[in-house]
Design an enzyme around this catalytic site. Structure first.
Site, PDB file in Angstrom:
ATOM      1  N   GLU A  57       0.849  -1.202   0.000  1.00 61.75           N
ATOM      2  CA  GLU A  57       0.000   0.000   0.000  1.00 61.75           C
ATOM      3  C   GLU A  57       0.878   1.243   0.000  1.00 61.75           C
ATOM      4  OE1 GLU A  57      -2.155  -1.169   3.436  1.00 61.75           O
ATOM      5  OE2 GLU A  57      -4.009  -1.465   2.316  1.00 61.75           O
ATOM      6  N   ASP A 201      -9.874   7.777 -22.803  1.00 59.66           N
ATOM      7  CA  ASP A 201      -9.758   6.380 -22.386  1.00 59.66           C
ATOM      8  C   ASP A 201      -9.314   5.581 -23.614  1.00 59.66           C
ATOM      9  OD1 ASP A 201     -10.084   3.748 -21.673  1.00 59.66           O
ATOM     10  OD2 ASP A 201     -12.112   3.983 -20.872  1.00 59.66           O
TER      11      ASP A 201
HETATM   12  C1  LIG Z   1     -12.225  -2.594 -21.761  1.00 63.61           C
HETATM   13  C2  LIG Z   1     -12.504  -1.176 -21.455  1.00 63.61           C
HETATM   14  C3  LIG Z   1     -12.634  -0.728 -20.129  1.00 63.61           C
HETATM   15  C4  LIG Z   1     -12.782  -1.651 -18.948  1.00 63.61           C
HETATM   16  O1  LIG Z   1     -11.793  -2.506 -18.686  1.00 63.61           O
HETATM   17  P1  LIG Z   1     -11.950  -3.706 -17.630  1.00 63.61           P
HETATM   18  O2  LIG Z   1     -10.533  -4.115 -17.437  1.00 63.61           O
HETATM   19  O3  LIG Z   1     -12.789  -4.741 -18.294  1.00 63.61           O
HETATM   20  O4  LIG Z   1     -12.592  -3.188 -16.401  1.00 63.61           O
HETATM   21  C5  LIG Z   1     -12.754   0.635 -19.918  1.00 63.61           C
HETATM   22  N1  LIG Z   1     -12.774   1.508 -20.939  1.00 63.61           N
HETATM   23  C6  LIG Z   1     -12.711   1.094 -22.220  1.00 63.61           C
HETATM   24  C7  LIG Z   1     -12.755   2.115 -23.313  1.00 63.61           C
HETATM   25  C8  LIG Z   1     -12.575  -0.252 -22.529  1.00 63.61           C
HETATM   26  O5  LIG Z   1     -12.536  -0.644 -23.792  1.00 63.61           O
END
Ligand SMILES: *Cc1c(COP(=O)(O)O)cnc(C)c1O
Length: 414
Positions: A57, A201
């Site tokens: 942590e 993202d």
């Molecule tokens: C796959 C994905 C996530 C989520 O990922 P996990 O590891 O399944 O929680 C978040 N944002 C985008 C754009 C994704 O394609």
């Protein structure tokens, strides 16, 4: 490479059996789910390592427990490699996966009830970008922009108007079922104009960005999140890259804000994957992923599928299968029966329900990792069309199974 599980076999045959069957399934099928990929043996070794035994942590040099001198080396190496690979001022490598990484960012910049502007989920946005069934959607207020389903073009003037009107704290872009490039500078400028942070993202395309085949959002956007297990080909996990001015807020939001002890085995595996991603071979891989997607896209279009967003710039294709008389669920099932794995997917303004939508999403990262190139994509594209056009023809299915077997033997997985 031969993979076996001698210790598990001895202690727990049931799990050893299931693991071996899963390995066989992966070896013997054509994995075309756009979010999936295959880790290298080195990444897998790190993932199964002693680093998992340690509580760590805190952050390198600032831990709550003793004994972290070697774990600090591992985590700091992952951080340094992430920063170098993407040109980031700061990196947090602790998010356990994509969902928590995005929640951490939302919580760093928004109070409950604050507004986040993101891409419509039917136009390629992700579940974690505020789907009504998620916790985030109960805590924050999500508003949406869309794109033109035929061309994939985003009307940035419209995005700006929505931002001016809704005053979001975060202007979010990024996707899991969109196939074109984004204009990061414009997204960032809109965020600045309304006093929001800009966020991308890049979960799906991080490997293509690392390989230099797609634009890098990191130098432009305030915050860039990514999963590490899709095109980036690392372990299942998440990572947040940001400008130095946001480093404190992000680190606090991840730990102690949202998570407890980081999974240092996952971080060790990420460090190895980031080293792999910085090689010329990986850049070649990324370029081949996109070249393969282009060929596949043209085959599917020529075969009568309606390709959304006008084609693809990345590793994925979103296609409407209704013109062939099928639903997305039926198409997924027909392909699955011969060992071709894709997923059903909603398309923009889908008249059908999410559990049986109009589309399928197809990706090339996993097959490209196996070494497949344009000729195989052409072949597989034709096979998919044949199967979808004749969903009840058992002769075609038998031939298809034989082709899948031949291809998977010709391009072994490990
Ligand atoms: C796959 C994905 C996530 C989520 O990922 P996990 O590891 O399944 O929680 C978040 N944002 C985008 C754009 C994704 O394609």
């Amino acid at each position: 490479m031969h993979i076996s599980y001698p210790h598990i076999r001895q202690k727990d045959p049931a799990i050893a059996d299931a693991l071996e069957q899963e390995l066989q399934r992966q070896q013997q099928s054509l994995e075309m789910i756009a979010s999936e990929n295959f880790m290298s043996p080195a990444v897998m070794e790190a993932l199964g390592s002693v680093a998992s035994n340690k509580y760590a942590e805190g952050y390198p040099g600032r831990r709550y427990y003793g004994g972290n001198q070697f774990i600090d080396i591992i985590e700091q190496t992952a951080i340094d490699r992430a920063k170098a690979l993407f040109g980031a001022e700061h990196a947090n490598v602790q998010p356990l996966s994509g969902a928590p990484m995005n929640i951490a960012v939302y919580s760093a910049f928004c109070k409950p009830g604050d507004t986040i502007l993101g891409m419509d989920l039917g136009h390629g946005g992700h579940l974690t970008h505020g789907h009504p069934i998620t916790l985030s959607a109960k805590v924050y207020r999500f508003v949406r922009y869309t794109c033109d389903p035929e061309t994939g073009e985003i009307d940035y003037d419209a995005v700006r108007q929505i931002a001016l009107q809704e005053k979001p704290k975060i202007v979010l872009c990024g996707f899991s079922a969109y196939s074109r490039e984004l204009d990061y500078s414009t997204f960032h400028a809109i965020a600045q104009e309304v006093g929001a942070v800009s966020m991308m993202d890049m979960a799906h395309i991080a490997g293509l960005v690392a390989g230099g085949v797609l634009r890098n959002p990191v130098p432009i956007m305030d915050i860039v999140t990514t999963t590490t297990h899709k095109t980036l080909r690392g372990p299942r996990g998440g990572m947040i890259l940001c400008k130095a001015q946001f480093a404190k807020a992000i680190d606090k939001a991840v730990f102690p804000g949202l998570q407890g002890g980081p999974h240092e085995n996952q971080i060790a595996a990420l460090a190895v994957a980031l080293k792999e991603a910085a090689t010329p071979e990986f850049s070649q891989y990324a370029a081949q992923v996109v070249a393969n997607a282009h060929v596949l896209c043209e085959e599917l279009r020529a075969g009568g599928l309606r390709v959304l967003f006008g084609g693809t710039d990345n590793h994925l294709i979103l296609a409407d299968v209704v013109p062939l008389g099928l639903t997305g669920h039926e198409a997924e099932t027909v392909l699955d029966a011969v060992g071709i794995t894709v997923n059903k997917n909603v398309i923009p303004n889908d008249p059908r329900k999410p559990l049986d939508p109009s589309g399928i999403r197809i990706g090339t990262p996993a097959l490209t990792t196996r070494g497949m190139k344009e000729p195989e994509m052409q072949h597989i594209g034709q096979l998919i069309i044949q199967l979808l056009r004749n969903p009840k023809d058992t002769t075609i299915q038998t031939t298809a199974k034989a082709t899948v077997k031949r291809l998977t033997q010709q391009f072994p997985l490990y």
